[in-house]
Design a protein around this motif. Structure first.
Motif, PDB file in Angstrom:
ATOM      1  N   PHE A 118       0.835  -1.206   0.000  1.00 25.08           N
ATOM      2  CA  PHE A 118       0.000   0.000   0.000  1.00 25.08           C
ATOM      3  C   PHE A 118       0.868   1.254   0.000  1.00 25.08           C
ATOM      4  CE2 PHE A 118      -1.908   3.554   2.198  1.00 25.08           C
ATOM      5  CZ  PHE A 118      -3.084   3.721   1.477  1.00 25.08           C
ATOM      6  N   HIS A 119       1.833   1.323   0.910  1.00 23.25           N
ATOM      7  CA  HIS A 119       2.620   2.543   1.057  1.00 23.25           C
ATOM      8  C   HIS A 119       3.616   2.745  -0.085  1.00 23.25           C
ATOM      9  CE1 HIS A 119       1.172   3.942   4.949  1.00 23.25           C
ATOM     10  NE2 HIS A 119       1.177   2.692   5.371  1.00 23.25           N
ATOM     11  N   GLU A 120       4.004   1.672  -0.752  1.00 21.95           N
ATOM     12  CA  GLU A 120       5.005   1.791  -1.814  1.00 21.95           C
ATOM     13  C   GLU A 120       4.390   1.859  -3.207  1.00 21.95           C
ATOM     14  OE1 GLU A 120       7.897  -1.305  -1.159  1.00 21.95           O
ATOM     15  OE2 GLU A 120       8.726  -0.304   0.621  1.00 21.95           O
ATOM     16  N   GLN A 121       3.073   1.920  -3.299  1.00 21.42           N
ATOM     17  CA  GLN A 121       2.438   2.070  -4.603  1.00 21.42           C
ATOM     18  C   GLN A 121       2.566   3.516  -5.092  1.00 21.42           C
ATOM     19  OE1 GLN A 121      -1.871   1.460  -4.405  1.00 21.42           O
ATOM     20  NE2 GLN A 121      -1.889   2.190  -2.296  1.00 21.42           N
ATOM     21  N   GLU A 122       2.118   3.769  -6.296  1.00 25.33           N
ATOM     22  CA  GLU A 122       2.221   5.101  -6.873  1.00 25.33           C
ATOM     23  C   GLU A 122       1.457   6.124  -6.022  1.00 25.33           C
ATOM     24  OE1 GLU A 122       4.102   6.078  -9.471  1.00 25.33           O
ATOM     25  OE2 GLU A 122       4.885   4.023  -9.343  1.00 25.33           O
ATOM     26  N   PRO A 123       2.001   7.344  -5.883  1.00 26.91           N
ATOM     27  CA  PRO A 123       1.361   8.358  -5.031  1.00 26.91           C
ATOM     28  C   PRO A 123      -0.093   8.631  -5.393  1.00 26.91           C
ATOM     29  CG  PRO A 123       3.552   9.075  -5.696  1.00 26.91           C
ATOM     30  CD  PRO A 123       3.260   7.831  -6.480  1.00 26.91           C
ATOM     31  N   GLU A 124      -0.422   8.571  -6.683  1.00 25.01           N
ATOM     32  CA  GLU A 124      -1.784   8.877  -7.114  1.00 25.01           C
ATOM     33  C   GLU A 124      -2.800   7.913  -6.504  1.00 25.01           C
ATOM     34  OE1 GLU A 124       1.184  10.539  -9.726  1.00 25.01           O
ATOM     35  OE2 GLU A 124       0.789   8.466  -9.111  1.00 25.01           O
ATOM     36  N   ALA A 125      -2.387   6.667  -6.276  1.00 20.36           N
ATOM     37  CA  ALA A 125      -3.297   5.671  -5.715  1.00 20.36           C
ATOM     38  C   ALA A 125      -3.622   5.959  -4.257  1.00 20.36           C
ATOM     39  CB  ALA A 125      -2.692   4.269  -5.870  1.00 20.36           C
ATOM     40  N   LYS A 126      -2.693   6.608  -3.559  1.00 22.51           N
ATOM     41  CA  LYS A 126      -2.895   6.928  -2.143  1.00 22.51           C
ATOM     42  C   LYS A 126      -3.547   8.294  -1.948  1.00 22.51           C
ATOM     43  CE  LYS A 126       1.489   6.309  -1.294  1.00 22.51           C
ATOM     44  NZ  LYS A 126       2.784   6.239  -0.586  1.00 22.51           N
ATOM     45  N   GLU A 127      -3.316   9.195  -2.907  1.00 18.73           N
ATOM     46  CA  GLU A 127      -3.788  10.567  -2.739  1.00 18.73           C
ATOM     47  C   GLU A 127      -5.289  10.652  -2.534  1.00 18.73           C
ATOM     48  OE1 GLU A 127      -3.875  14.650  -5.398  1.00 18.73           O
ATOM     49  OE2 GLU A 127      -2.160  13.280  -5.571  1.00 18.73           O
ATOM     50  N   GLU A 128      -6.046   9.844  -3.248  1.00 19.13           N
ATOM     51  CA  GLU A 128      -7.510   9.902  -3.128  1.00 19.13           C
ATOM     52  C   GLU A 128      -8.005   9.411  -1.772  1.00 19.13           C
ATOM     53  OE1 GLU A 128      -8.574   5.614  -5.229  1.00 19.13           O
ATOM     54  OE2 GLU A 128      -8.765   7.477  -6.389  1.00 19.13           O
ATOM     55  N   LEU A 129      -7.147   8.708  -1.037  1.00 18.08           N
ATOM     56  CA  LEU A 129      -7.517   8.213   0.290  1.00 18.08           C
ATOM     57  C   LEU A 129      -7.010   9.126   1.404  1.00 18.08           C
ATOM     58  CD1 LEU A 129      -6.701   4.436  -0.312  1.00 18.08           C
ATOM     59  CD2 LEU A 129      -8.987   5.429  -0.054  1.00 18.08           C
ATOM     60  N   HIS A 130      -6.256  10.175   1.055  1.00 22.06           N
ATOM     61  CA  HIS A 130      -5.660  11.037   2.063  1.00 22.06           C
ATOM     62  C   HIS A 130      -6.752  11.821   2.792  1.00 22.06           C
ATOM     63  CE1 HIS A 130      -3.410  14.364   3.867  1.00 22.06           C
ATOM     64  NE2 HIS A 130      -2.361  13.569   3.813  1.00 22.06           N
ATOM     65  N   SER A 131      -6.826  11.643   4.102  1.00 21.72           N
ATOM     66  CA  SER A 131      -7.856  12.308   4.905  1.00 21.72           C
ATOM     67  C   SER A 131      -7.529  12.161   6.379  1.00 21.72           C
ATOM     68  CB  SER A 131      -9.227  11.693   4.617  1.00 21.72           C
ATOM     69  OG  SER A 131     -10.219  12.265   5.454  1.00 21.72           O
ATOM     70  N   ARG A 132      -8.072  13.086   7.184  1.00 26.07           N
ATOM     71  CA  ARG A 132      -7.997  12.971   8.639  1.00 26.07           C
ATOM     72  C   ARG A 132      -9.390  12.853   9.259  1.00 26.07           C
ATOM     73  NH1 ARG A 132      -2.916  13.443  10.045  1.00 26.07           N
ATOM     74  NH2 ARG A 132      -1.509  14.417   8.542  1.00 26.07           N
ATOM     75  N   GLU A 133     -10.368  12.571   8.434  1.00 29.37           N
ATOM     76  CA  GLU A 133     -11.742  12.415   8.908  1.00 29.37           C
ATOM     77  C   GLU A 133     -11.919  11.033   9.507  1.00 29.37           C
ATOM     78  OE1 GLU A 133     -14.168  14.634   9.021  1.00 29.37           O
ATOM     79  OE2 GLU A 133     -12.840  16.175   8.208  1.00 29.37           O
ATOM     80  N   GLU A 134     -12.189  10.976  10.813  1.00 28.17           N
ATOM     81  CA  GLU A 134     -12.337   9.681  11.478  1.00 28.17           C
ATOM     82  C   GLU A 134     -13.610   8.961  11.067  1.00 28.17           C
ATOM     83  OE1 GLU A 134     -11.904  10.129  15.678  1.00 28.17           O
ATOM     84  OE2 GLU A 134      -9.714  10.256  15.549  1.00 28.17           O
ATOM     85  N   SER A 135     -14.539   9.682  10.440  1.00 27.20           N
ATOM     86  CA  SER A 135     -15.781   9.049  10.015  1.00 27.20           C
ATOM     87  C   SER A 135     -15.581   8.169   8.779  1.00 27.20           C
ATOM     88  CB  SER A 135     -16.837  10.115   9.718  1.00 27.20           C
ATOM     89  OG  SER A 135     -16.389  10.988   8.685  1.00 27.20           O
ATOM     90  N   LYS A 136     -14.479   8.372   8.053  1.00 26.48           N
ATOM     91  CA  LYS A 136     -14.221   7.579   6.858  1.00 26.48           C
ATOM     92  C   LYS A 136     -13.702   6.197   7.236  1.00 26.48           C
ATOM     93  CE  LYS A 136     -13.526  11.401   3.666  1.00 26.48           C
ATOM     94  NZ  LYS A 136     -12.677  11.980   2.598  1.00 26.48           N
TER      95      LYS A 136
END
Length: 362
Positions: A118-136
């Motif tokens: 997960f962490h070593e995949q392309e940045p674009e794949a992680k960017e859409e999941l970037h959040s600090r919302e605990e409800s997600k």
């Protein structure tokens, strides 16, 4: 974005702005390293911390307890032996390593590999999941403390919430293992709460019945390599705020340390073992019979290091967030009066948040 180095800090340096700028990149620490970072940004430097609380090396013979859980559910004599070992570990250490815990080694290895993917995949794949919302239900971010401390830590984290997404909604890189691992950890946690209840002289279901096992957060940590590890921290000096933590770490040693008798003790990896540590709320409800202790994660120039922390933290659940917790009445007496006030988990978490990662015990 321009990030500052320790040697180039100006008098008008705005720490909060730099934290937010790093967060807005949505690339994590690994993204900074992959972009060619050669000097540690000022916001990651932990010069306010005394990284050596006590001078001098610890006794080489001091190690956190290792407890073999084999036979815990099939032999009453063996269960009593295990319960007594856990009692001693919880009273003196607040930490122990569990072996023969029932989770297959292949599951542990695949979970570590899944978090790495997960962490070593392309940045674009992680960017859409970037959040600090605990409800997600699934998020990715860098460990940033926006309390009074305004600090950042040298790690990236993906988080799966207590009510996880459907299998097909999980990231492809770790989809095949996340829910299986979570279910295994939940089963182990239920057994541990039974043993902890019995060690307290209570009914085996006591801690489960008051909600200690209702919320399970799974966090997959990634600590990138950096050539100046002495300047930063993977995780600051802290205690865990919940009831119980189950930690899986890879074989990169020398990072996780526990404060015991005023000395930092390395928690050396054991193949197939899981690290169990108690949280603040368990110390509170046991009226200090069990302890929640300080620990930290050092940054390293080897790795990257992978760990998966699974937190039993009831306060996250909206439907029981105002449930009150105080010292268990059955443990109190004239000789053992309550040490702590009754509180709800939301108020306690607010107190912990104000204190920051380098917070105090309850």
């Amino acid at each position: 974005m321009v990030v500052t180095s320790p040697a180039t800090v100006e008098s008008n340096y705005d720490r909060k702005s730099e934290l937010l700028a790093i967060d807005r990149l949505k690339a994590g620490i690994k993204g900074l390293v992959d972009a060619g970072l050669v000097k540690l940004p000022r916001v990651f430097v932990h010069d306010q911390l005394n990284l050596e609380i006590k001078s001098g090396p610890p006794d080489a013979n001091i190690e956190i307890p290792v407890i073999d859980l084999g036979g815990v559910n099939s032999n009453s004599t063996r269960r009593a032996e295990i319960m007594n070992q856990i009692l001693k570990a919880c009273q003196k250490w607040g930490f122990f390593q569990a072996v023969n815990h029932g989770i297959p080694l292949t599951t542990l290895e695949e979970m570590i590999n899944g978090i790495r993917r997960f962490h070593e995949q392309e940045p674009e794949a992680k960017e859409e999941l970037h959040s600090r919302e605990e409800s997600k239900k699934f998020t990715f971010n860098t460990k940033i403390d926006m309390t009074q401390a305004l600090t950042a830590y040298w790690r990236d984290t993906c988080v799966m919430a207590p009510h996880p997404p459907a299998h097909e909604e999980l990231p492809l890189a770790c989809r095949a293992i996340m829910l299986d691992y979570r279910n295994n950890v939940m089963n182990l946690g239920l057994t541990l709460f039974e043993l902890l209840s019995e060690a307290l002289g209570l009914d085996s279901n006591y801690l489960k019945d008051i909600g200690c096992a209702e919320g399970l957060y799974v966090m997959g940590h990634y600590y990138p390599v950096f050539p100046e590890p002495e300047l930063t921290m993977g995780t600051g000096i802290q205690t865990d705020s919940g009831f119980l933590t189950v930690l899986l770490q890879d074989q990169t040693g020398g990072a996780l340390q526990v404060l015991h008798d005023n000395q930092w003790i390395d928690v050396n990896p054991i193949p197939g073992a899981l690290i169990i540590n108690l949280g603040d709320l368990l110390q509170l409800i046991t009226n200090d019979k069990f302890i929640s202790v300080y620990h930290r994660v050092l940054a390293r120039n080897i790795g990257p290091r992978i760990s998966i922390a699974s937190f039993f933290r009831t306060y996250i659940q909206p439907d029981n967030a105002l449930r009150m917790y105080g010292p268990i009445k059955e443990l109190l007496s004239e000789d053992n009066p309550p040490i702590y006030k009754v509180t709800n988990v939301v108020d306690y978490f607010k107190f912990k948040h104000i204190k920051g990662v380098e917070g105090t015990l309850p």
